[in-house]
Scaffold this motif. Structure first.
Motif, PDB file in Angstrom:
ATOM      1  N   GLU A 143       0.832  -1.207   0.000  1.00  0.00           N
ATOM      2  CA  GLU A 143       0.000   0.000   0.000  1.00  0.00           C
ATOM      3  C   GLU A 143       0.861   1.250   0.000  1.00  0.00           C
ATOM      4  O   GLU A 143       0.525   2.249  -0.629  1.00  0.00           O
ATOM      5  CB  GLU A 143      -0.928   0.000   1.208  1.00  0.00           C
ATOM      6  CG  GLU A 143      -2.027  -1.066   1.139  1.00  0.00           C
ATOM      7  CD  GLU A 143      -3.014  -0.955   2.281  1.00  0.00           C
ATOM      8  OE1 GLU A 143      -2.944   0.036   3.038  1.00  0.00           O
ATOM      9  OE2 GLU A 143      -3.854  -1.859   2.421  1.00  0.00           O
ATOM     10  N   GLU A 144       1.979   1.215   0.735  1.00  0.00           N
ATOM     11  CA  GLU A 144       2.937   2.306   0.710  1.00  0.00           C
ATOM     12  C   GLU A 144       4.177   1.833  -0.024  1.00  0.00           C
ATOM     13  O   GLU A 144       4.684   0.738   0.239  1.00  0.00           O
ATOM     14  CB  GLU A 144       3.300   2.765   2.126  1.00  0.00           C
ATOM     15  CG  GLU A 144       2.172   3.483   2.834  1.00  0.00           C
ATOM     16  CD  GLU A 144       2.646   4.141   4.125  1.00  0.00           C
ATOM     17  OE1 GLU A 144       3.806   4.597   4.174  1.00  0.00           O
ATOM     18  OE2 GLU A 144       1.858   4.183   5.077  1.00  0.00           O
ATOM     19  N   PHE A 145       4.650   2.678  -0.944  1.00  0.00           N
ATOM     20  CA  PHE A 145       5.702   2.231  -1.859  1.00  0.00           C
ATOM     21  C   PHE A 145       7.089   2.517  -1.302  1.00  0.00           C
ATOM     22  O   PHE A 145       7.893   3.254  -1.888  1.00  0.00           O
ATOM     23  CB  PHE A 145       5.513   2.890  -3.220  1.00  0.00           C
ATOM     24  CG  PHE A 145       4.123   2.715  -3.781  1.00  0.00           C
ATOM     25  CD1 PHE A 145       3.408   1.557  -3.542  1.00  0.00           C
ATOM     26  CD2 PHE A 145       3.533   3.717  -4.533  1.00  0.00           C
ATOM     27  CE1 PHE A 145       2.128   1.383  -4.051  1.00  0.00           C
ATOM     28  CE2 PHE A 145       2.255   3.560  -5.051  1.00  0.00           C
ATOM     29  CZ  PHE A 145       1.549   2.389  -4.794  1.00  0.00           C
ATOM     30  N   GLY A 149       8.333  11.169  -1.935  1.00  0.00           N
ATOM     31  CA  GLY A 149       8.028  10.404  -0.733  1.00  0.00           C
ATOM     32  C   GLY A 149       8.919  10.831   0.419  1.00  0.00           C
ATOM     33  O   GLY A 149       9.845  11.635   0.248  1.00  0.00           O
ATOM     34  N   PRO A 150       8.677  10.295   1.617  1.00  0.00           N
ATOM     35  CA  PRO A 150       9.405  10.734   2.808  1.00  0.00           C
ATOM     36  C   PRO A 150      10.896  10.417   2.786  1.00  0.00           C
ATOM     37  O   PRO A 150      11.691  11.170   3.351  1.00  0.00           O
ATOM     38  CB  PRO A 150       8.688  10.007   3.944  1.00  0.00           C
ATOM     39  CG  PRO A 150       7.989   8.850   3.301  1.00  0.00           C
ATOM     40  CD  PRO A 150       7.615   9.310   1.944  1.00  0.00           C
ATOM     41  N   ILE A 151      11.291   9.301   2.164  1.00  0.00           N
ATOM     42  CA  ILE A 151      12.716   8.965   2.101  1.00  0.00           C
ATOM     43  C   ILE A 151      13.460   9.999   1.269  1.00  0.00           C
ATOM     44  O   ILE A 151      14.523  10.497   1.649  1.00  0.00           O
ATOM     45  CB  ILE A 151      12.926   7.553   1.522  1.00  0.00           C
ATOM     46  CG1 ILE A 151      12.145   6.511   2.343  1.00  0.00           C
ATOM     47  CG2 ILE A 151      14.402   7.218   1.472  1.00  0.00           C
ATOM     48  CD1 ILE A 151      12.521   6.454   3.796  1.00  0.00           C
ATOM     49  N   GLU A 172       1.926  11.982  -0.598  1.00  0.00           N
ATOM     50  CA  GLU A 172       1.407  10.933   0.279  1.00  0.00           C
ATOM     51  C   GLU A 172       1.333   9.603  -0.463  1.00  0.00           C
ATOM     52  O   GLU A 172       1.525   8.540   0.130  1.00  0.00           O
ATOM     53  CB  GLU A 172       0.025  11.336   0.804  1.00  0.00           C
ATOM     54  CG  GLU A 172       0.061  12.548   1.724  1.00  0.00           C
ATOM     55  CD  GLU A 172      -1.304  12.886   2.285  1.00  0.00           C
ATOM     56  OE1 GLU A 172      -2.258  12.108   2.052  1.00  0.00           O
ATOM     57  OE2 GLU A 172      -1.429  13.917   2.961  1.00  0.00           O
ATOM     58  N   GLU A 173       1.025   9.657  -1.744  1.00  0.00           N
ATOM     59  CA  GLU A 173       1.110   8.475  -2.606  1.00  0.00           C
ATOM     60  C   GLU A 173       2.425   8.583  -3.352  1.00  0.00           C
ATOM     61  O   GLU A 173       2.673   9.567  -4.050  1.00  0.00           O
ATOM     62  CB  GLU A 173      -0.063   8.447  -3.597  1.00  0.00           C
ATOM     63  CG  GLU A 173      -0.002   7.309  -4.596  1.00  0.00           C
ATOM     64  CD  GLU A 173      -1.028   7.448  -5.707  1.00  0.00           C
ATOM     65  OE1 GLU A 173      -0.691   7.162  -6.873  1.00  0.00           O
ATOM     66  OE2 GLU A 173      -2.173   7.859  -5.409  1.00  0.00           O
ATOM     67  N   ARG A 190       1.967  10.599 -10.045  1.00  0.00           N
ATOM     68  CA  ARG A 190       0.619  11.126  -9.902  1.00  0.00           C
ATOM     69  C   ARG A 190       0.420  11.685  -8.485  1.00  0.00           C
ATOM     70  O   ARG A 190      -0.163  12.743  -8.296  1.00  0.00           O
ATOM     71  CB  ARG A 190      -0.425  10.035 -10.185  1.00  0.00           C
ATOM     72  CG  ARG A 190      -1.861  10.517  -9.930  1.00  0.00           C
ATOM     73  CD  ARG A 190      -2.899   9.476 -10.303  1.00  0.00           C
ATOM     74  NE  ARG A 190      -4.225   9.885  -9.868  1.00  0.00           N
ATOM     75  CZ  ARG A 190      -5.006  10.760 -10.502  1.00  0.00           C
ATOM     76  NH1 ARG A 190      -4.562  11.328 -11.611  1.00  0.00           N
ATOM     77  NH2 ARG A 190      -6.181  11.071 -10.044  1.00  0.00           N
ATOM     78  N   GLY A 191       0.922  10.954  -7.484  1.00  0.00           N
ATOM     79  CA  GLY A 191       0.825  11.443  -6.116  1.00  0.00           C
ATOM     80  C   GLY A 191       1.586  12.731  -5.916  1.00  0.00           C
ATOM     81  O   GLY A 191       1.132  13.637  -5.185  1.00  0.00           O
TER      82      GLY A 191
END
Length: 512
Positions: free
Chosen positions: A367-369, A470-472, A489-490, A494-495
């Motif tokens: 769900e989280e990449f 993303g957060p990383i 967040e995605e 696209r996110g």
């Protein structure tokens, strides 16, 4: 014009008024095919997204305090490059034959026997007013229009303009490059009989981010220049149609209008994100911070592919991993049906899409990449004696591999591709350094690292904000001292687009 001994050719290409979407199809084709592109300072640099990877970009613009090419040097440069057999695009703003020195450059090439073509561009004289909601002609209001250079001093004794006819003839007057002379233009037109109450408009930076339109009347339109409320480049429209702009203005409604974004994603993957952002009104320059290249040594990958049916899982961590894996599989002549008993995991919906395009079923997508989610999911789905293959870049995080091995699983991590720093164009480095971009996208930690390394080597600063996938990636950027304004967040492009739209958009759903 033709000379059989010369194989090169020059294309005088009109780049349009600023909005990259207004480049003609022919202009885009020539940019894609060019060996050399010679471009000016006022060109919308995102047009250079269309240049091929091997194309030489030559900056011929003028910047205060910096060296620039003279017109004579530009002329000779075109001759030299074409004489060497190169396909040369001379990229100019607007239309090359309307106040663009295209005629002079064509004449220079003609005299020297250099083959050339002229590719018209959409002129700012018509497009800029249109972006401000002002039609050049309109039934019952205007049936004629004149385009005039505003450079000429209206007070000089022998003018090339017939001011009397301009004041009493065309219904719409469109002045280019006239901001500095506007007080005198206004005075002369009123003197020659144009009604002081005639609607007027000034459109600054038309079709570009930061477009600003001032609607006024002829009698007072110059006051905005005198009060420093408007500055070049700007188009001035005088006539009844100028009064339509406030009702018909549409450009200002786009949610990301005015946002300048640098997309640092690898060239072959950048276009999807660029198009989303452009559709929302942003002006996007593509300048990859990294490039995707083959492994220096294929032996590890080849050995794994030769025994591919020994594996229980193949874990793909990126689209690049998928592309590189199957390219090599095909090169070695290995039948894809040997994957029949192997389960597939994919980090990211786009990675999964790439596998499904090959008619393969993806058994697990977190769900989280991120690696943490993949590790957690695989722990629930693997058996103690399972053997896993991870084809990826050696720059990837080690957490996933280390975690799986700690669980006692057999993991082969092989290099399917490498990422290398890509050389950023000189003008991009300048624009990052002087804060010309509102956002710089980062779609991986490696793009952050490579961009920062190049800026440091050039003595430039990161005077912008980051938009991280993303957060990383965001953490990597902050560790480098960069400001991060947006984190998706995605963890997909696209996110990232949705996150930018949510943070900077003006009243439009992120699903647009």
């Amino acid at each position: 014009m033709m000379n059989d001994e010369i194989h090169g050719e020059v294309y005088l290409v009109g780049g349009g008024p600023g909005d990259p979407g207004l480049l003609t199809c022919r202009g885009r084709q020539l940019l894609e095919e060019a060996d050399i592109i010679i471009y000016d300072r006022l060109i919308e640099t995102s047009l250079l997204n269309h240049a091929g990877e091997e194309c030489e970009l030559i900056y011929a613009g003028k910047k205060p305090g910096a060296h620039s090419l003279t017109q004579e040097e530009i002329n000779q440069l075109m001759v030299d490059k074409a004489s060497a057999g190169k396909k040369v695009v001379r990229l100019k703003g607007g239309d090359p034959f309307l106040f663009g020195r295209g005629g002079e450059e064509a004449a220079y090439l003609e005299v020297r026997g250099i083959a050339f073509q002229v590719v018209p561009g959409i002129t700012s004289a018509l497009s800029v007013p249109a972006y401000a909601g002002i039609p050049a002609t309109m039934r019952k209001k205007a049936s004629s229009a004149a385009v005039i250079t505003g450079h000429e001093d209206p007070d000089k004794e022998e003018s090339s303009h017939s001011w009397r006819h301009l004041a009493r003839g065309p219904d719409t007057l469109i002045f280019l490059m006239g901001v500095g002379n506007l007080p005198r233009i206004k005075k002369r037109l009123i003197k020659e009989g144009l009604e002081p109450e005639t609607p007027a408009a000034i459109i600054e930076r038309g079709t570009r981010p930061g477009q600003k339109t001032i609607y006024s009347r002829l009698k007072e339109v110059d006051s905005y220049v005198e009060d420093d409320k408007v500055s070049p480049p700007a188009v001035i429209v005088i006539g009844e149609v100028a009064g339509e702009g406030e009702k018909l203005s549409w450009f200002k409604r786009r949610p990301l209008r005015g946002l300048r974004i640098l997309n640092t994603r690898p060239a072959h993957q950048a276009r999807r994100l660029t198009r989303r952002l452009q559709k929302a009104g942003a002006v996007v320059r593509e300048a990859p911070a990294i490039s995707i290249v083959p492994p220096r040594d294929f032996s590890e990958l080849d050995d794994s592919l030769a025994d591919i049916d020994d594996y229980d899982w193949i874990v793909f961590t990126s689209q690049n991993g998928v592309a590189s894996f199957f390219r090599r599989l095909q090169k070695l002549g290995i039948d894809i049906r040997q994957l029949a008993g192997v389960k597939l995991a994919a980090i990211g919906s786009r990675t999964a899409d790439k596998l499904e395009e090959k008619k393969l079923t993806v058994d697990f997508t977190p769900e989280e990449f991120v690696a943490e989610e993949v590790l957690s999911g695989l722990r629930k789905r693997t058996n103690p004696d399972d053997k896993l293959l991870l084809p990826r870049t050696p720059r990837a995080r080690s957490l996933l591999v280390e975690g799986l091995r700690e669980d006692g699983l057999w993991v082969d991590e092989v290099t399917a591709y490498r990422t290398e720093a890509a050389e950023l164009p000189e003008d991009v480095i300048e624009d990052i350094d002087d804060g010309s971009y509102d956002l710089v996208t980062f779609t991986s930690s490696s793009t952050v690292t490579c961009l920062c390394h190049q800026l440091e080597s050039e003595g430039a600063e990161f005077a912008s904000q980051g938009a991280a996938i993303g957060p990383i990636t965001a953490e990597t950027a902050r560790d480098k001292g960069l400001e991060v304004a947006v984190t998706a967040e995605e963890y997909t492009c696209r996110g990232l687009y949705q996150a930018v739209l949510a943070e900077f958009g003006r009243g439009v759903s992120a699903n647009a």
